[in-house]
Design a protein around this motif. Structure first.
Motif, PDB file in Angstrom:
ATOM      1  N   ASP A  17       0.867  -1.194   0.000  1.00 47.41           N
ATOM      2  CA  ASP A  17       0.000   0.000   0.000  1.00 47.41           C
ATOM      3  C   ASP A  17       0.900   1.240   0.000  1.00 47.41           C
ATOM      4  OD1 ASP A  17       1.058  -0.456   2.491  1.00 47.41           O
ATOM      5  OD2 ASP A  17      -0.836  -0.429   3.566  1.00 47.41           O
ATOM      6  N   LEU A  18       1.778   1.320  -0.981  1.00 51.66           N
ATOM      7  CA  LEU A  18       2.885   2.272  -0.963  1.00 51.66           C
ATOM      8  C   LEU A  18       2.504   3.604  -1.597  1.00 51.66           C
ATOM      9  CD1 LEU A  18       5.740  -0.258  -1.763  1.00 51.66           C
ATOM     10  CD2 LEU A  18       4.744   0.366   0.440  1.00 51.66           C
ATOM     11  N   ARG A  19       1.656   4.334  -0.909  1.00 49.34           N
ATOM     12  CA  ARG A  19       1.215   5.648  -1.386  1.00 49.34           C
ATOM     13  C   ARG A  19       0.773   6.503  -0.198  1.00 49.34           C
ATOM     14  NH1 ARG A  19      -2.624   1.910  -1.875  1.00 49.34           N
ATOM     15  NH2 ARG A  19      -4.659   2.386  -0.929  1.00 49.34           N
ATOM     16  N   ARG A  20       0.750   7.818  -0.427  1.00 49.49           N
ATOM     17  CA  ARG A  20       0.238   8.751   0.586  1.00 49.49           C
ATOM     18  C   ARG A  20      -1.265   8.976   0.395  1.00 49.49           C
ATOM     19  NH1 ARG A  20       3.933  14.114   0.567  1.00 49.49           N
ATOM     20  NH2 ARG A  20       2.810  14.313  -1.385  1.00 49.49           N
ATOM     21  N   GLN A  21      -1.652   9.189  -0.862  1.00 47.90           N
ATOM     22  CA  GLN A  21      -3.044   9.493  -1.168  1.00 47.90           C
ATOM     23  C   GLN A  21      -3.909   8.250  -1.041  1.00 47.90           C
ATOM     24  OE1 GLN A  21      -4.116  12.666  -2.262  1.00 47.90           O
ATOM     25  NE2 GLN A  21      -6.243  11.999  -2.262  1.00 47.90           N
ATOM     26  N   GLN A  69      10.296   9.585   0.504  1.00 53.45           N
ATOM     27  CA  GLN A  69      10.517  11.000   0.244  1.00 53.45           C
ATOM     28  C   GLN A  69       9.225  11.797   0.418  1.00 53.45           C
ATOM     29  OE1 GLN A  69      12.187  11.229  -3.691  1.00 53.45           O
ATOM     30  NE2 GLN A  69      13.970   9.970  -3.181  1.00 53.45           N
ATOM     31  N   GLY A  70       8.113  11.233  -0.062  1.00 51.20           N
ATOM     32  CA  GLY A  70       6.835  11.924   0.063  1.00 51.20           C
ATOM     33  C   GLY A  70       6.374  12.047   1.509  1.00 51.20           C
ATOM     34  N   LEU A 177      -9.475   9.053  -0.172  1.00 53.75           N
ATOM     35  CA  LEU A 177      -9.159   9.755   1.070  1.00 53.75           C
ATOM     36  C   LEU A 177      -8.017  10.738   0.826  1.00 53.75           C
ATOM     37  CD1 LEU A 177      -9.113   6.639   3.426  1.00 53.75           C
ATOM     38  CD2 LEU A 177     -10.892   8.409   3.370  1.00 53.75           C
ATOM     39  N   PRO A 178      -7.981  11.840   1.577  1.00 53.28           N
ATOM     40  CA  PRO A 178      -6.879  12.795   1.408  1.00 53.28           C
ATOM     41  C   PRO A 178      -5.580  12.252   1.991  1.00 53.28           C
ATOM     42  CG  PRO A 178      -8.277  13.443   3.246  1.00 53.28           C
ATOM     43  CD  PRO A 178      -8.960  12.277   2.588  1.00 53.28           C
ATOM     44  N   CYS A 267       1.481  -3.162  -5.962  1.00 52.95           N
ATOM     45  CA  CYS A 267       2.292  -2.683  -4.840  1.00 52.95           C
ATOM     46  C   CYS A 267       1.599  -1.566  -4.078  1.00 52.95           C
ATOM     47  CB  CYS A 267       3.669  -2.236  -5.317  1.00 52.95           C
ATOM     48  SG  CYS A 267       3.654  -0.669  -6.191  1.00 52.95           S
ATOM     49  N   GLY A 268       0.441  -1.144  -4.559  1.00 49.98           N
ATOM     50  CA  GLY A 268      -0.319  -0.123  -3.843  1.00 49.98           C
ATOM     51  C   GLY A 268       0.137   1.295  -4.103  1.00 49.98           C
ATOM     52  N   ALA A 269       0.864   1.539  -5.196  1.00 53.69           N
ATOM     53  CA  ALA A 269       1.222   2.907  -5.545  1.00 53.69           C
ATOM     54  C   ALA A 269      -0.009   3.688  -6.010  1.00 53.69           C
ATOM     55  CB  ALA A 269       2.298   2.926  -6.630  1.00 53.69           C
TER      56      ALA A 269
END
Length: 487
Positions: A17-21, A69-70, A177-178, A267-269
């Motif tokens: 789940d490799l994302r911020r958003q 980095q994010g 989601l934000p 990979c959840g990007a």
């Protein structure tokens, strides 16, 4: 502690789940905790035992570096820990939680059997030290088990599952989601992470792991795929412009008409919700009807959902067993020589060879061709589908266990809602229908480039190209007879 936060310190355990958003665990942790950190645990021995290969692991690590980095931009440190096996994770997380005085652990649920066992053990271990664990639904739109038949059982056939799934989703827009809020910088966080070295936590994410080779990168891309959340979002925007033609063009491998989002979804990007939200927006909120391209793509995403629900409902699928028990009696061939020719793209059947070479060179294969080569291996060569399933897991950059297992069992007629055993893909007719001019074959089987558009599908004898590994007609007849004898 501020009254708005339920916890002081939260740890987000990242997996695929490799994302911020639109990351449910990350979002909920940021809402619930005054301070959060993220942790990724690599388990290379277990990953190898699951047949995950260099491409998917290298892409995962590359996406993880971009995410680090994010997250740093929001004052959220991301730590990396390497443990050989899943079995070591509960103890390690317990030690980390104790020493760092973590108040809660957040993660997104995973559904293959070994992952489920690991997560259950983590919950039980942290319960003993009064640290709650929250697993969120994130990899699927609906949690496995949420879509049941009238008798309360899991669906075994796709079409009624699809109807029930759409009905269950109702008018949901699946709005993403934000991103998590920016964490406050104060004196609490540095004191928390001061003991990181004692637990082998590092902030440097390696290029490769023990037992894995590095996949060469060119211009920041792995096998032609640019890693990370930004690249995934860009790809989704590009596909949005072309999606109306998806239904008509998706089966032609020489045309770039598919979404090519599978490595990012795996990979959840990017999230499944982000994809569905975009499609529903374009289609006036409709899952079916409207644009043929949009509704067709939504149907493909529901297939992905279906296979994930299946492995949760039927754990035997995670044990190298067929869904249909009687098909374990098929007298499979275990010819290593034939299998190697299939793997290397040297079968003498051009469309099969082109597809396998695409896989070996790019870490990806067009979906229509995945069906063609799987049918050829399991029916024409009658080689155990599990050999092909394993090879795909080792070579694909989008190697997702549920989808890969479901696809192979579908093609081999061993799975739920599988293609009937008497239907066997004819690779020559598939080639003529979906690569009529031989453009795809010419790209990956250059020794056939000079042949005419007619000859290229079934070449005449040549010193530069091997003869067919089998008689497609006779091998089809034999496979049908073998499967018919099981009835």
């Amino acid at each position: 502690m501020s009254a708005e936060f339920a916890f002081q310190r939260g740890l987000v355990w990242l997996r695929n789940d490799l994302r911020r958003q639109d990351n449910t665990a990350l979002y909920r942790a940021a809402k619930s905790c005054r301070h959060i950190a993220a942790l990724f645990i690599a388990c290379p021995q277990t990953w190898r035992s699951h047949d995950e290969g260099d491409p998917v692991v290298a892409f995962r690590l590359a996406c993880l570096r971009e995410l680090q980095q994010g997250l740093a931009e929001r004052n959220i440190p991301l730590y990396f820990l390497e443990l050989p096996k899943f079995e070591q994770v509960p103890k390690a997380l317990t030690q980390i939680a104790r020493r760092l005085e973590i108040d809660a652990l957040f993660a997104n649920a995973e559904y293959p059997l070994n992952e489920w066992r690991r997560d259950t053990a983590v919950r039980e271990a942290l319960k003993k030290i009064d640290v709650p664990v929250e697993y969120s639904t994130d990899r699927t739109l609906l949690p496995p088990g949420a879509v049941k038949t009238g008798s309360g059982d899991a669906y075994k056939v796709f079409t009624p599952f699809k109807r029930a799934f759409i009905e269950r989703c109702g008018g949901s827009e699946f709005a993403p989601l934000p991103q998590p809020r920016v964490m406050d910088e104060d004196k609490v966080w540095p004191s928390w992470i001061a003991v990181e070295a004692a637990h082998n936590l590092v902030q440097t994410i390696p290029d490769q792991l023990r037992g894995y080779g590095a996949v060469p990168a060119k211009n920041g891309q792995l096998l032609g795929w640019k890693p990370g959340e930004k690249a995934a979002a860009k790809r989704l925007r590009q596909f949005r412009e072309d999606i109306d033609g998806y239904a008509d063009e998706r089966d032609f491998p020489a045309i770039d008409a598919t979404s090519r989002l599978s490595p990012y979804l795996n990979c959840g990007a990017i999230s499944i919700r982000q994809c569905v939200h975009m499609a529903l927006q374009l289609n006036a909120g409709q899952w079916t009807g409207g644009s043929d391209g949009v509704s067709c793509w939504l149907g493909e995403l529901i297939w992905r959902e279906f296979y994930t629900h299946l492995i949760a409902a039927f754990p035997r699928l995670c044990m190298h067993r067929p869904f249909k028990p009687e098909t374990d009696k098929v007298p499979w061939s275990y010819s290593e020589a034939d299998f190697k020719r299939w793997c290397r793209g040297k079968t003498g059947v051009p469309i099969v060879d082109a597809a396998m070479r695409q896989l070996n060179q790019t870490g990806w294969m067009h979906n229509r061709l995945r069906m063609v080569v799987a049918s050829f291996l399991s029916k024409n060569l009658l080689i155990d589908w599990r050999w092909g399933e394993r090879y795909f897991m080792q070579k694909l950059i989008d190697a997702d266990f549920a989808a890969n297992n479901g696809g192979w069992q579908w093609a081999a007629s061993t799975g739920t809602d599988a293609v009937p055993y008497f239907r066997v893909f004819n690779p020559y007719s598939q080639s003529k229908k979906f690569d009529r001019r031989g453009e795809f074959i010419r790209e990956f089987v250059p020794e056939l480039r000079e042949l005419s558009d007619d000859e290229i599908h079934c070449p005449p004898p040549s010193a530069d190209y091997p003869p067919p590994i089998c008689d497609v007609g006779q091998s089809r007849k034999h496979a049908i007879e073998v499967f018919a004898s099981l009835r």
